[in-house]
Design an enzyme around this catalytic site. Structure first.
Site, PDB file in Angstrom:
ATOM      1  N   GLY A  69      -5.944   5.401  -8.356  1.00 18.96           N
ATOM      2  CA  GLY A  69      -6.707   6.633  -8.536  1.00 18.96           C
ATOM      3  C   GLY A  69      -6.117   7.454  -9.663  1.00 18.96           C
ATOM      4  CB  THR A  70      -2.592   8.199 -10.566  1.00 20.44           C
ATOM      5  OG1 THR A  70      -2.268   8.664  -9.250  1.00 20.44           O
ATOM      6  CG2 THR A  70      -1.844   9.016 -11.594  1.00 20.44           C
ATOM      7  CG  ASN A 147      -4.477  15.622  -1.713  1.00 20.42           C
ATOM      8  OD1 ASN A 147      -5.170  16.342  -2.422  1.00 20.42           O
ATOM      9  ND2 ASN A 147      -3.169  15.633  -1.759  1.00 20.42           N
ATOM     10  CD  GLN A 175      -7.289  11.548   0.432  1.00 26.72           C
ATOM     11  OE1 GLN A 175      -7.756  11.038   1.452  1.00 26.72           O
ATOM     12  NE2 GLN A 175      -6.061  11.279   0.020  1.00 26.72           N
ATOM     13  CB  SER A 195      -7.654   5.163  -5.091  1.00 30.18           C
ATOM     14  OG  SER A 195      -6.496   4.389  -5.006  1.00 30.18           O
ATOM     15  CG  HIS A 197      -3.939   3.032  -1.917  1.00 32.32           C
ATOM     16  ND1 HIS A 197      -3.203   3.912  -1.158  1.00 32.32           N
ATOM     17  CD2 HIS A 197      -3.996   3.568  -3.158  1.00 32.32           C
ATOM     18  CE1 HIS A 197      -2.823   4.933  -1.917  1.00 32.32           C
ATOM     19  NE2 HIS A 197      -3.304   4.750  -3.132  1.00 32.32           N
ATOM     20  CB  THR A 232      -4.169  -9.637 -17.192  1.00 29.92           C
ATOM     21  OG1 THR A 232      -3.958 -10.106 -18.520  1.00 29.92           O
ATOM     22  CG2 THR A 232      -4.717 -10.771 -16.339  1.00 29.92           C
ATOM     23  CB  CYS A 321      11.092  15.895   0.378  1.00 35.55           C
ATOM     24  SG  CYS A 321      12.633  16.289   1.144  1.00 35.55           S
TER      25      CYS A 321
END
Ligand code: PLP
Length: 379
Positions: A69-70, A147, A175, A195, A197, A232, A321
């Site tokens: 997605g990025t 998200n 999302q 995306s 995943h 590829t 974090c």
């Protein structure tokens, strides 16, 4: 582990695993090679592209396959700005870092970045669109769903304002796509990133849909994807994405699945709020059926997430974090969540595979963990 971190990534569905495996065992050849196995890999990639296109009701030839997605977002924004004479990018303060960080970077390189004002809760203030989106704007980029909270943006109205100003409209649909029915023709967008995943594909396949006629410069040169994205093709990830798209489309064909998980999410919130009355659901308006963001005033989200993990529940918070302390999510702050609540806010995100048993476990564990942290000094 009870898994409540589906907005970070989802478990690959069985069909995706089988497709990736088949690609690695049988279709590992280069889709650009002219020999027969290469052409078999090419044919499989093109079938997957069609399945991905069907998920958003688009033509397969208008999809660019990327790695994530990025990357799709990066290609959309840089790729439209590069050939444009206009130098203004309009976005929002509640975007994913893929957009926010890129906008900040482009801002340092001379692009004028404007942010759309929000109403309390985080939705774009549509009454302010005309004051921000004018004929100097090259692109408007607004996420479809957030998200961290699942908040849905009024995309069609924003797209209308973009179009009226002659600007190109992009949406980060990472999302949204695969969780809700998507039709690029009625959405009003010119480009859409998503995306695999996030809807039970595997990592390594993102998609950028580009409306025919939109001028887009490639950011990675090469012959693949009709010269629009070199490199590829990641055949295993692409075939898995196609399989996941097929399953997601079948699941979305009737609303019952979403209704069931929405009810499970609402029950989860009810059970938590009934036992921790000062907890706050950071909702902000219409939101995705799978996402819950809950704040526990006075707590540190990081301490709570670690305790939950020890006790078998995977969840997350919306901020990186750093040095042992969790900064409150800038997205929650921009949505108007007070700092004291944002500090103690965590995200629970469900999937179509989430069970009632997991919901019960999550609610009980979360309540006990909050009580324990509060008893030990509210860290
Ligand atoms: N945009 C949103 C709204 C996201 O939630 C994410 C991932 O969390 C991304 C973009 C980035 O997608 P990817 O992980 O495929 O790069």
């Amino acid at each position: 582990m009870a898994y409540f971190d589906n907005n970070a990534t989802t478990m690959p569905c069985e069909a995706a695993v089988l497709a990736a495996r088949r690609a690695m065992e049988e279709l590992w050849h280069n889709p650009s090679s002219v020999h027969r196995p290469g052409q078999a890999a090419r044919a499989a990639v093109e079938l997957a592209r069609q399945d991905l296109a069907l998920l958003i009701r688009a033509n397969a030839r208008d999809l660019i396959l990327t790695s994530s997605g990025t990357e799709s977002i990066d290609l959309a924004i840089r790729g439209v700005l590069a050939p444009s004479k206009r130098r203004v990018l309009v976005t929002t303060p509640v975007e994913h870092a893929a957009v926010r960080d890129l906008a900040e970077h482009l801002g340092r390189q001379g692009v004028e970045v404007r942010t759309l004002p929000l109403i309390p809760g985080g939705r774009v203030d549509v009454s302010a669109l005309a004051g921000v989106i004018d004929e100097s704007v090259a692109m408007v980029s607004v996420q479809w769903a957030n998200n961290e909270t699942g908040l849905v943006q009024p995309l069609a109205e924003i797209a209308r304002a973009a179009r009226a100003a002659g600007a190109v409209m992009h949406s980060d649909g990472v999302q949204w796509v695969g969780k809700e029915t998507t039709d690029v023709h009625t959405a009003g967008v010119d480009l859409l990133s998503f995306s695999a995943h996030k809807f039970h594909g595997v990592k390594g396949c993102g998609v950028l849909w580009v409306r025919p006629g939109v001028r887009l410069s490639p950011t990675t040169l090469g012959t693949q994807e009709l010269g629009r994205r070199g490199g590829t093709e990641a055949v295993p990830a692409i075939l898995a994405a196609g399989a996941a798209a097929r399953e997601a489309a079948a699941w979305l064909a009737s609303p019952e699945g979403r209704t069931r998980i929405r009810a499970a999410r609402d029950l989860l919130e009810e059970r938590i709020l009934a036992r921790i009355p000062d907890a706050v659901v950071n909702a902000g308006g219409e939101r995705l059926w799978n996402t819950s963001n809950i704040g526990f005033p006075g707590l540190q989200a990081e301490a709570l997430l670690m305790l939950l993990s020890e006790r078998g529940v995977c969840a997350s918070a919306g901020a990186a974090c750093s040095s042992g302390s969790l900064e409150p999510s800038p997205v929650l702050l921009a949505m108007g969540v007070p700092e004291r609540i944002a500090h103690g806010s965590i995200r629970l995100s469900l999937s179509r595979y989430t069970t009632q048993r997991e919901v019960g476990e999550c609610a009980d564990t979360l309540v006990a963990s909050v009580q324990r942290l509060r008893a030990s000094g509210g860290v």
